[in-house]
Design an enzyme around this catalytic site. Structure first.
Site, PDB file in Angstrom:
ATOM      1  CD  GLU A  33      -2.964  -0.942  -0.014  1.00  0.00           C
ATOM      2  OE1 GLU A  33      -2.977   0.107  -0.670  1.00  0.00           O
ATOM      3  OE2 GLU A  33      -3.681  -1.930  -0.292  1.00  0.00           O
ATOM      4  CE1 TYR A 116      -6.690   2.957  -0.763  1.00  0.00           C
ATOM      5  CE2 TYR A 116      -4.362   3.031  -0.190  1.00  0.00           C
ATOM      6  CZ  TYR A 116      -5.421   2.419  -0.833  1.00  0.00           C
ATOM      7  OH  TYR A 116      -5.226   1.260  -1.523  1.00  0.00           O
ATOM      8  CG  ASP A 134      -8.161   4.453  -4.728  1.00  0.00           C
ATOM      9  OD1 ASP A 134      -9.383   4.479  -4.993  1.00  0.00           O
ATOM     10  OD2 ASP A 134      -7.372   3.674  -5.268  1.00  0.00           O
TER      11      ASP A 134
END
Length: 348
Positions: A33, A116, A134
């Site tokens: 991520e 996020y 996102d």
DNA sequence: AATCCGGGGCG
DNA sequence: CGCCCAGGATT
């Protein structure tokens, strides 16, 4: 079928095989991520492989030096991601006994993890129904529901976060979140989305109203500024050069570069000859120099265009501590510098 | 709320 | 050449 059924069905057929989709280990999910923030999969994938290979566990990452981490990150950009990644690895190992936090709320406290990333890790690894928002989610939802609220505002974020939270499949938040992002990335693309074979084409507001190209709405960003960089590439008679770590708070923090003279405008050969900072740097010592690139190299960052000249300067002895030219490639540098290192043939 | 931070790819 | 990308920290 309702929204989440259509979406997750689409995902089960169309998902790409990616290395981080084979695991729920929060360390690997976190790594992926962070690498993929503002970065496309094609660009981030080799970096993910390199990090997993070099640092198979969070303990390996925590035990590495920041320089090793930055070196592996070299070329990926947004280098604060790498510094925060390393900081947080050390924090988890030293303060949390190596145990990854397992809730959205606790994840959000970690350096480098915002809404996020906390939502992504909490949902994918721990089945917490926290919706991810996102760029893909903004685009898909704004088009499907015809929402014109600008996405780069606080109101925009709140609106889309609330909508995604309503839509999420609470029984399988992990797949739902990955599905909605994958859908935005490969189906509801920025340009030329595949509307004719889209499972939502009968319910899409933007398709109905022909506003696909107008959504999502994004407020204009600030204009780019122009800067003039002059790098002093010293070459001493014992084949050494000056190569220093950038300090302070600006761009490229902790990456290495040649001594830099920043000027208001482009520097001519005569300007260079008499420039006080240059003369000061060599402290009265005589030196021969040539301009490496007649035409400026324009290195483009999101908010700055760096008009760059490299000056090759031969000196008897270096004005300050240096390194051997053969060692240059061992240091983490911005792409602007590594491109020069690849192109310039140092005298041997 | 606005600004800063990289680099690559695409149309 | 402008826009976009699995955003976050700082001010």
């Amino acid at each position: 079928m309702n929204f989440k059924e259509i979406l997750t069905n689409w995902y089960s057929v169309n998902k790409r095989e990616l290395p981080w989709r084979k695991t729920k280990n929060p360390y690997y999910i976190w790594l992926s991520e962070i690498i993929l923030q503002q970065t496309q999969i094609k660009q981030g994938l080799p970096y993910y492989e390199a990090f997993v290979t070099n640092f198979p566990t969070i303990f390996d990452l925590a035990n590495a030096s920041e320089e090793e981490v930055l070196k592996l990150w070299q070329g990926l950009g947004y280098y604060s991601r790498a510094r925060n990644l390393h900081f947080t690895a050390k924090y988890i190992v030293n303060e949390l006994n190596g145990i990854f936090p397992n809730t959205y709320k606790e994840l959000l406290k970690l350096k480098g993890i915002g809404d996020y990333t906390a939502s992504a890790i909490a949902s994918i690894c721990f089945n917490e129904p926290t919706a991810v928002v996102d760029g893909n989610v903004y685009r898909f939802l704004s088009r499907h529901y015809g929402i014109e609220t600008p996405i780069n505002t606080t109101e925009g974020f709140k609106t889309f976060k609330a909508l995604a939270t309503e839509l999420i499949d609470t029984n399988n938040p992990a797949d739902f979140n990955q599905a909605i992002m994958e859908f935005g990335a490969t189906q509801c693309k920025p340009k030329n989305p595949e509307c004719t074979r889209c499972p939502f084409n009968s319910s899409c507001e933007a398709l109905k109203n022909d506003t696909i190209s107008k959504l999502p709405v994004k407020l204009k960003k600030t204009k780019v500024s122009k800067k003039h960089f002059n790098f002093l590439v010293c070459i001493s008679s014992d084949k050494k050069t000056v190569f220093n770590k950038r300090t302070g708070k600006g761009i490229w923090k902790n990456l290495y570069q040649f001594p830099l003279v920043e000027t208001k405008s482009s520097l001519s050969v005569d300007d260079f000859k008499t420039h006080p900072l240059v003369k000061d740097f060599f402290n009265g010592q005589r030196y021969d120099f040539t301009l490496y690139n007649e035409t400026e190299i324009i290195h483009k960052l999101s908010h700055q265009h760096l008009h760059t000249k490299f000056w090759i300067i031969e000196v008897n002895t270096l004005p300050e501590e240096g390194i051997y030219i053969t060692e240059l490639h061992n240091y983490p540098t911005p792409v602007l510098i590594s491109n020069f290192l690849n192109d310039f043939n140092f005298p041997v």
